[in-house]
Write a protein that holds these residues in place. Structure first.
Motif, short mmCIF file in Angstrom:
data_model
loop_
_atom_site.label_atom_id
_atom_site.label_comp_id
_atom_site.label_asym_id
_atom_site.label_seq_id
_atom_site.Cartn_x
_atom_site.Cartn_y
_atom_site.Cartn_z
N LEU A 169 1.00 -1.25 0.09
CA LEU A 169 0.05 0.13 -0.07
C LEU A 169 0.97 1.20 -0.06
O LEU A 169 0.24 2.35 0.26
N GLY A 170 2.02 1.14 0.04
CA GLY A 170 3.10 2.26 -0.15
C GLY A 170 3.61 2.65 1.18
O GLY A 170 4.33 3.69 1.31
N PHE A 171 3.56 2.05 2.29
CA PHE A 171 4.05 2.15 3.37
C PHE A 171 5.34 1.31 3.78
O PHE A 171 5.27 0.46 4.75
N GLY A 172 6.29 1.27 2.94
CA GLY A 172 7.35 0.30 2.88
C GLY A 172 8.26 0.60 3.78
O GLY A 172 9.25 -0.22 4.10
N ASP A 173 8.16 1.64 4.82
CA ASP A 173 9.16 1.90 5.91
C ASP A 173 8.93 1.71 6.95
O ASP A 173 9.46 2.29 8.06
N LEU A 174 7.65 1.13 7.19
CA LEU A 174 7.15 0.60 8.33
C LEU A 174 7.47 -0.47 8.82
O LEU A 174 8.05 -1.52 8.26
N CYS A 175 7.90 -0.69 10.17
CA CYS A 175 8.25 -2.12 10.91
C CYS A 175 7.13 -2.60 11.65
O CYS A 175 6.17 -1.76 12.27
N VAL A 176 6.93 -3.87 11.92
CA VAL A 176 6.20 -4.36 12.73
C VAL A 176 6.86 -5.10 13.95
O VAL A 176 7.76 -5.78 13.64
N ALA A 177 6.35 -4.75 15.20
CA ALA A 177 7.08 -5.59 16.27
C ALA A 177 6.21 -6.55 16.88
O ALA A 177 4.93 -6.31 17.24
N VAL A 178 6.59 -7.59 17.17
CA VAL A 178 5.96 -9.03 17.40
C VAL A 178 6.59 -9.55 18.74
O VAL A 178 7.69 -9.71 18.97
N ASN A 179 5.72 -9.63 19.72
CA ASN A 179 6.36 -10.06 21.02
C ASN A 179 6.28 -11.82 21.14
O ASN A 179 5.57 -12.67 20.65
N VAL A 180 7.48 -12.06 21.31
CA VAL A 180 7.98 -13.42 21.81
C VAL A 180 8.14 -13.83 23.33
O VAL A 180 8.58 -13.23 23.96
N SER A 181 7.60 -15.15 23.48
CA SER A 181 7.64 -15.60 24.95
C SER A 181 8.85 -16.36 25.17
O SER A 181 9.55 -16.89 24.16
N GLY A 182 9.03 -16.51 26.41
CA GLY A 182 10.27 -17.31 26.79
C GLY A 182 10.10 -18.90 26.11
O GLY A 182 11.14 -19.49 26.04
N HIS A 183 9.00 -19.46 26.22
CA HIS A 183 8.55 -20.70 25.70
C HIS A 183 9.01 -20.92 24.17
O HIS A 183 9.53 -21.87 23.89
N GLN A 184 8.73 -19.70 23.45
CA GLN A 184 9.33 -19.73 22.02
C GLN A 184 10.74 -19.84 21.85
O GLN A 184 11.23 -20.65 21.00
N LEU A 185 11.45 -18.98 22.76
CA LEU A 185 12.83 -19.11 22.73
C LEU A 185 13.32 -20.26 23.25
O LEU A 185 14.70 -20.60 22.96
N GLU A 186 12.83 -21.32 23.93
CA GLU A 186 13.37 -22.47 24.28
C GLU A 186 13.70 -23.38 23.15
O GLU A 186 14.56 -24.70 23.15
N ARG A 187 13.03 -22.98 21.81
CA ARG A 187 13.20 -24.08 20.94
C ARG A 187 14.55 -23.39 20.04
O ARG A 187 14.35 -22.28 19.68
N ASP A 188 15.29 -24.42 19.61
CA ASP A 188 16.53 -23.97 18.87
C ASP A 188 16.22 -23.56 17.58
O ASP A 188 17.13 -22.82 16.75
N ASP A 189 15.10 -23.96 17.12
CA ASP A 189 14.80 -23.70 15.45
C ASP A 189 13.99 -22.29 15.26
O ASP A 189 13.61 -21.98 14.31
N PHE A 190 13.93 -21.56 16.68
CA PHE A 190 13.05 -20.34 16.40
C PHE A 190 13.54 -19.45 15.48
O PHE A 190 12.86 -18.76 14.62
N PRO A 191 14.86 -19.02 15.28
CA PRO A 191 15.43 -18.22 14.18
C PRO A 191 15.15 -18.85 12.80
O PRO A 191 15.04 -18.02 11.82
N VAL A 192 14.92 -20.02 12.69
CA VAL A 192 14.76 -20.81 11.28
C VAL A 192 13.31 -20.54 11.15
O VAL A 192 12.99 -20.12 10.10
N LEU A 193 12.47 -20.50 12.06
CA LEU A 193 11.08 -20.28 11.84
C LEU A 193 10.81 -18.78 11.47
O LEU A 193 9.85 -18.55 10.62
N VAL A 194 11.46 -17.99 12.08
CA VAL A 194 11.35 -16.52 11.75
C VAL A 194 11.92 -16.19 10.55
O VAL A 194 10.86 -15.49 9.61
N GLN A 195 12.99 -16.95 9.85
CA GLN A 195 13.57 -16.76 8.20
C GLN A 195 12.15 -17.46 7.51
O GLN A 195 12.23 -16.56 6.42
N ARG A 196 12.12 -18.36 7.74
CA ARG A 196 11.00 -19.11 6.84
C ARG A 196 9.88 -18.03 6.63
O ARG A 196 9.18 -17.88 5.55
N THR A 197 9.04 -17.54 7.59
CA THR A 197 8.08 -16.90 7.87
C THR A 197 8.16 -15.64 6.84
O THR A 197 7.31 -15.03 6.08
#
Length: 423
Positions: A230-258
């Motif tokens: 829509l033309g708002f290319g300079d916006l960022c979105v902030a997403v909250n992550v819980s400690g349970h998500q960070l317990e997974r070693d593959d979390f960075p991979v999931l972020v990259q894939r998404t």
């Protein structure tokens, strides 16, 4: 089953446990029995006719794979069964989403009863979420309400009851909205809008944090990609992550894939986590932070100042933004203790070369004091509450409204500071 194990003289045993059986029986004893029967019927239908299935304890079913089976093959089969059993069941007028866990064990020459007891003990120690959940504040918090509430929460995603709202992040120095924090909301058809303060603790205790977190991450990234279209290319979105998500070693991979799935540049995403989560396992956090930031994704420490981190710990972590907790922002123009903390955090961020954002700004005087003391990023009801997607896009177009919020008379700011210092 024990006789068959004696005859085979060894092999592989699988155990399936319904984790919520005791809570379901407290809710409705007959419902617990019906569910076990239903689950047993479903498992029987997934197994070859020669495979032995038995009810070995109140909430446990056992599958005997026999002496010719390998742990690897049995493990794959058990994973498939556990996945299939996660589908919702309709029993009478109630929909139940079973919570199950599984375990396999090799059986040697020991007595079959001992082998079975050992397998059950392993599942008790290592398997799955806790069978007890915290008391909720909903409708008195008794066993019936707690169980019904958790079941509703488990079904919320399938019923499309979840949504994200977006609270603008304001860059005062550039007089613009620079992004938004994505905030999870649950609109229940009977309970109405359920407060995150109520459902998030239940979600985490029920082992749903990873599933809900992935839903939020995927939804937020998809929406941010739409903003770019829509033309708002300079916006960022902030997403909250819980400690349970960070317990997974593959979390960075999931972020990259998404990010790849939605074709969103990594720089348009910011991961937020609380100070307590970041400092819980510093070495692990440092490794994950490094992997995430290497993609180009930013990391923000939320609720900063409420934890117990030391400066030496902070030095080990690489992040991009500190968010001053609302506890210190509220009436900062009047409270000397909050002023000292905010000034220290702003100075710390400047020294570390990272950005600092004040969250929970609700009054013009708070904004004026923080702006005068070097804070450039803001979030809070003074600028805007969390907004539905359409309302957020409309907010982006209201440049005049934002300019009016940002305009502060220097004399007014100076007066507020002088009054605070002399108080």
């Amino acid at each position: 089953m024990l006789q068959k194990m004696r005859e085979d003289g060894g092999g592989v045993l699988g155990i399936i446990r319904f984790l919520d059986f005791d809570r379901l029986c407290a809710f409705d004893p007959s419902l617990g029995d019906q569910l076990l029967q239903n689950v047993a019927t479903r498992v029987r239908g997934m197994l070859p006719s020669e495979r032995l299935l038995a009810h070995v304890d109140r909430a446990d079913l056992a599958i005997w794979f026999g002496f010719a089976a390998t742990e690897e093959a049995a493990g794959r089969e058990m994973e498939a069964i556990e996945y299939a059993l996660g589908e919702a069941l309709r029993i009478g007028e109630r929909t139940i989403l079973p919570k199950v866990s599984s375990q396999i064990a090799s059986v040697g020459s020991e007595e079959p009863g001992t082998a079975l007891a050992r397998a059950l003990a392993r599942l008790t120690v290592g398997g799955g979420p806790s069978m007890t959940a915290p008391q909720s504040d909903m409708e008195g918090g008794d066993a019936h309400d707690d169980f019904a509430f958790e079941q509703d929460l488990r079904l919320a995603m399938n019923r499309n009851e979840l949504r994200l709202c977006y609270q603008p992040l304001v860059d005062a120095a550039k007089a613009r909205v620079c992004g938004a924090e994505a905030l999870l909301r649950w609109q229940h058809p009977g309970r109405g809008a359920v407060s995150p303060a109520v459902f998030v603790p239940i979600m985490e205790a029920a082992g749903l944090a990873h599933e809900f977190g992935l839903w939020s991450l995927n939804s937020a990234i998809r929406e941010a990609r739409r903003w770019q279209g829509l033309g708002f290319g300079d916006l960022c979105v902030a997403v909250n992550v819980s400690g349970h998500q960070l317990e997974r070693d593959d979390f960075p991979v999931l972020v990259q894939r998404t990010l790849h799935r939605h074709a969103l540049p990594p720089g348009a995403l910011e991961i937020e986590l609380t100070e307590g989560v970041a400092m819980g396992d510093c070495e692990r956090a440092a490794r994950l932070f490094s992997e995430i930031r290497a993609m180009g994704v930013a990391i923000a420490i939320d609720d900063f100042g409420t934890g117990y981190s030391s400066l030496s710990t902070l030095r080990k972590l690489a992040f991009d933004k500190i968010k001053i907790d609302r506890e210190f922002v509220t009436e900062v123009d009047k409270r000397r203790d909050s002023q000292a903390i905010c000034q220290s955090v702003i100075a710390l961020a400047r020294g570390l070369g990272i950005r600092v954002l004040a969250e929970g700004v609700e009054r013009r005087e708070e904004y004026a004091w923080l702006r005068a003391h070097g804070c450039g990023l803001f979030q809070g009801f003074y600028f805007s509450p969390p907004l539905e997607t359409a309302d957020f896009l409309a907010y982006l177009d209201d440049a005049a409204g934002l300019a009016a919020k940002l305009a502060v008379d220097p004399r007014q700011a100076h007066q507020a500071i002088s009054e605070a210092l002399s108080a």
